[in-house]
Write a protein that holds these residues in place. Structure first.
Motif, PDB file in Angstrom:
ATOM      1  N   VAL A 226       0.846  -1.181   0.000  1.00  0.00           N
ATOM      2  CA  VAL A 226       0.000   0.000   0.000  1.00  0.00           C
ATOM      3  C   VAL A 226       0.886   1.237   0.000  1.00  0.00           C
ATOM      4  N   GLN A 227       0.508   2.214  -0.804  1.00  0.00           N
ATOM      5  CA  GLN A 227       1.240   3.484  -0.843  1.00  0.00           C
ATOM      6  C   GLN A 227       0.365   4.551  -0.186  1.00  0.00           C
ATOM      7  N   LEU A 228       1.010   5.336   0.645  1.00  0.00           N
ATOM      8  CA  LEU A 228       0.304   6.387   1.366  1.00  0.00           C
ATOM      9  C   LEU A 228       0.851   7.744   0.984  1.00  0.00           C
ATOM     10  N   GLN A 229      -0.025   8.712   0.934  1.00  0.00           N
ATOM     11  CA  GLN A 229       0.402  10.083   0.691  1.00  0.00           C
ATOM     12  C   GLN A 229      -0.336  10.993   1.660  1.00  0.00           C
ATOM     13  N   ALA A 230       0.426  11.710   2.448  1.00  0.00           N
ATOM     14  CA  ALA A 230      -0.143  12.683   3.375  1.00  0.00           C
ATOM     15  C   ALA A 230      -0.046  14.065   2.761  1.00  0.00           C
ATOM     16  N   PHE A 231      -1.098  14.839   2.881  1.00  0.00           N
ATOM     17  CA  PHE A 231      -1.070  16.212   2.373  1.00  0.00           C
ATOM     18  C   PHE A 231      -2.044  17.059   3.185  1.00  0.00           C
ATOM     19  N   GLY A 232      -1.952  18.357   2.956  1.00  0.00           N
ATOM     20  CA  GLY A 232      -2.821  19.295   3.657  1.00  0.00           C
ATOM     21  C   GLY A 232      -2.106  20.171   4.666  1.00  0.00           C
ATOM     22  N   GLY A 233      -0.806  19.983   4.830  1.00  0.00           N
ATOM     23  CA  GLY A 233      -0.067  20.817   5.750  1.00  0.00           C
ATOM     24  C   GLY A 233       0.090  22.231   5.232  1.00  0.00           C
ATOM     25  N   GLY A 234       0.658  23.074   6.064  1.00  0.00           N
ATOM     26  CA  GLY A 234       0.873  24.451   5.667  1.00  0.00           C
ATOM     27  C   GLY A 234       1.213  25.315   6.851  1.00  0.00           C
TER      28      GLY A 234
ATOM     29  N   PRO B 122      -1.461  30.594  15.303  1.00  0.00           N
ATOM     30  CA  PRO B 122      -1.938  29.951  16.528  1.00  0.00           C
ATOM     31  C   PRO B 122      -3.440  30.139  16.691  1.00  0.00           C
ATOM     32  N   GLY B 123      -4.100  29.065  17.096  1.00  0.00           N
ATOM     33  CA  GLY B 123      -5.547  29.091  17.220  1.00  0.00           C
ATOM     34  C   GLY B 123      -6.274  28.672  15.960  1.00  0.00           C
ATOM     35  N   GLY B 124      -5.545  28.544  14.863  1.00  0.00           N
ATOM     36  CA  GLY B 124      -6.160  28.174  13.598  1.00  0.00           C
ATOM     37  C   GLY B 124      -6.371  26.681  13.441  1.00  0.00           C
ATOM     38  N   SER B 125      -6.827  26.311  12.254  1.00  0.00           N
ATOM     39  CA  SER B 125      -7.152  24.917  11.973  1.00  0.00           C
ATOM     40  C   SER B 125      -6.555  24.474  10.645  1.00  0.00           C
ATOM     41  N   LEU B 126      -6.304  23.187  10.559  1.00  0.00           N
ATOM     42  CA  LEU B 126      -5.898  22.538   9.317  1.00  0.00           C
ATOM     43  C   LEU B 126      -6.517  21.149   9.293  1.00  0.00           C
ATOM     44  N   ARG B 127      -6.732  20.642   8.102  1.00  0.00           N
ATOM     45  CA  ARG B 127      -7.148  19.251   7.966  1.00  0.00           C
ATOM     46  C   ARG B 127      -6.137  18.517   7.101  1.00  0.00           C
ATOM     47  N   LEU B 128      -5.525  17.503   7.668  1.00  0.00           N
ATOM     48  CA  LEU B 128      -4.607  16.661   6.935  1.00  0.00           C
ATOM     49  C   LEU B 128      -5.347  15.469   6.348  1.00  0.00           C
ATOM     50  N   SER B 129      -4.897  15.032   5.199  1.00  0.00           N
ATOM     51  CA  SER B 129      -5.468  13.857   4.550  1.00  0.00           C
ATOM     52  C   SER B 129      -4.376  12.823   4.327  1.00  0.00           C
ATOM     53  N   CYS B 130      -4.740  11.573   4.441  1.00  0.00           N
ATOM     54  CA  CYS B 130      -3.846  10.453   4.155  1.00  0.00           C
ATOM     55  C   CYS B 130      -4.565   9.586   3.132  1.00  0.00           C
ATOM     56  N   ALA B 131      -4.112   9.682   1.890  1.00  0.00           N
ATOM     57  CA  ALA B 131      -4.748   8.936   0.808  1.00  0.00           C
ATOM     58  C   ALA B 131      -3.936   7.687   0.497  1.00  0.00           C
ATOM     59  N   ALA B 132      -4.625   6.588   0.293  1.00  0.00           N
ATOM     60  CA  ALA B 132      -3.960   5.318   0.038  1.00  0.00           C
ATOM     61  C   ALA B 132      -4.234   4.833  -1.370  1.00  0.00           C
TER      62      ALA B 132
ATOM     63  N   LEU C  86      -7.876   0.589   2.648  1.00  0.00           N
ATOM     64  CA  LEU C  86      -7.541   0.832   4.047  1.00  0.00           C
ATOM     65  C   LEU C  86      -8.605   0.314   5.011  1.00  0.00           C
ATOM     66  N   ASP C  87      -9.663  -0.276   4.462  1.00  0.00           N
ATOM     67  CA  ASP C  87     -10.844  -0.574   5.274  1.00  0.00           C
ATOM     68  C   ASP C  87     -10.523  -1.290   6.578  1.00  0.00           C
ATOM     69  N   TYR C  88      -9.632  -2.262   6.521  1.00  0.00           N
ATOM     70  CA  TYR C  88      -9.374  -3.091   7.710  1.00  0.00           C
ATOM     71  C   TYR C  88      -8.060  -2.759   8.396  1.00  0.00           C
ATOM     72  N   TYR C  89      -7.375  -1.748   7.908  1.00  0.00           N
ATOM     73  CA  TYR C  89      -6.106  -1.343   8.498  1.00  0.00           C
ATOM     74  C   TYR C  89      -6.345  -0.323   9.597  1.00  0.00           C
ATOM     75  N   ALA C  90      -5.550  -0.357  10.612  1.00  0.00           N
ATOM     76  CA  ALA C  90      -5.464   0.778  11.516  1.00  0.00           C
ATOM     77  C   ALA C  90      -4.569   1.825  10.853  1.00  0.00           C
ATOM     78  N   VAL C  91      -4.922   3.076  11.032  1.00  0.00           N
ATOM     79  CA  VAL C  91      -4.133   4.167  10.451  1.00  0.00           C
ATOM     80  C   VAL C  91      -3.797   5.148  11.556  1.00  0.00           C
ATOM     81  N   GLY C  92      -2.531   5.495  11.605  1.00  0.00           N
ATOM     82  CA  GLY C  92      -2.083   6.429  12.631  1.00  0.00           C
ATOM     83  C   GLY C  92      -1.457   7.668  12.028  1.00  0.00           C
ATOM     84  N   TRP C  93      -1.457   8.702  12.810  1.00  0.00           N
ATOM     85  CA  TRP C  93      -0.735   9.933  12.491  1.00  0.00           C
ATOM     86  C   TRP C  93       0.386  10.069  13.515  1.00  0.00           C
TER      87      TRP C  93
END
Length: 128
Positions: free
Chosen positions: A1-9, A13-23, A28-35
């Protein structure tokens, strides 16, 4: 399986971001996924994990109440919603999978040594 994380920037302080991990290459249905994150000069730190079959979620003490992990099996993607960001959240964030489907944790601590597949990280910088 190949993973790609994106969404950083860069975020204030106090702001928000959403990171994505695409496989790709496997579902990924039965895998545990960690950050996992690594700040300059510091050891890697498990941030959050979502288990495979039940979708149970776990968080490190430093992010509990601020970060939320979720998964969209239809998109084969896991997300990390990060709110109320602090300068100490600055790090490279990686996603990784455990094909056993379990998150190895103790209260407030996420262990990642059993995760076999890792994506390239995405940089998150929290600064004013």
């Amino acid at each position: 399986v190949q993973l790609q994380a994106f969404g950083g920037g860069l975020v204030q302080p106090g702001g928000s971001l959403r990171l994505s991990c695409a496989a790709s290459g496997s579902t990924l249905d039965y895998y545990a996924v960690g950050w996992i994150r690594q700040a300059p000069g510091k050891e890697r730190e498990g941030v959050s994990c979502i288990s495979g079959s039940h979708g149970s979620t776990y968080y490190g003490d430093s992010v509990k109440g601020r970060f939320t992990i979720s998964r969209d099996n239809a998109k084969n993607t896991v997300y990390l919603q990060m709110n109320s960001l602090k300068p100490e959240d600055t790090a490279v964030y990686y996603c990784a999978t455990d094909r056993r489907g379990i998150c190895v944790t103790t209260p407030g601590t996420i262990y990642y040594s059993g995760m076999e597949y890792w994506g390239k990280g995405t940089q998150v910088t929290v600064s004013s």
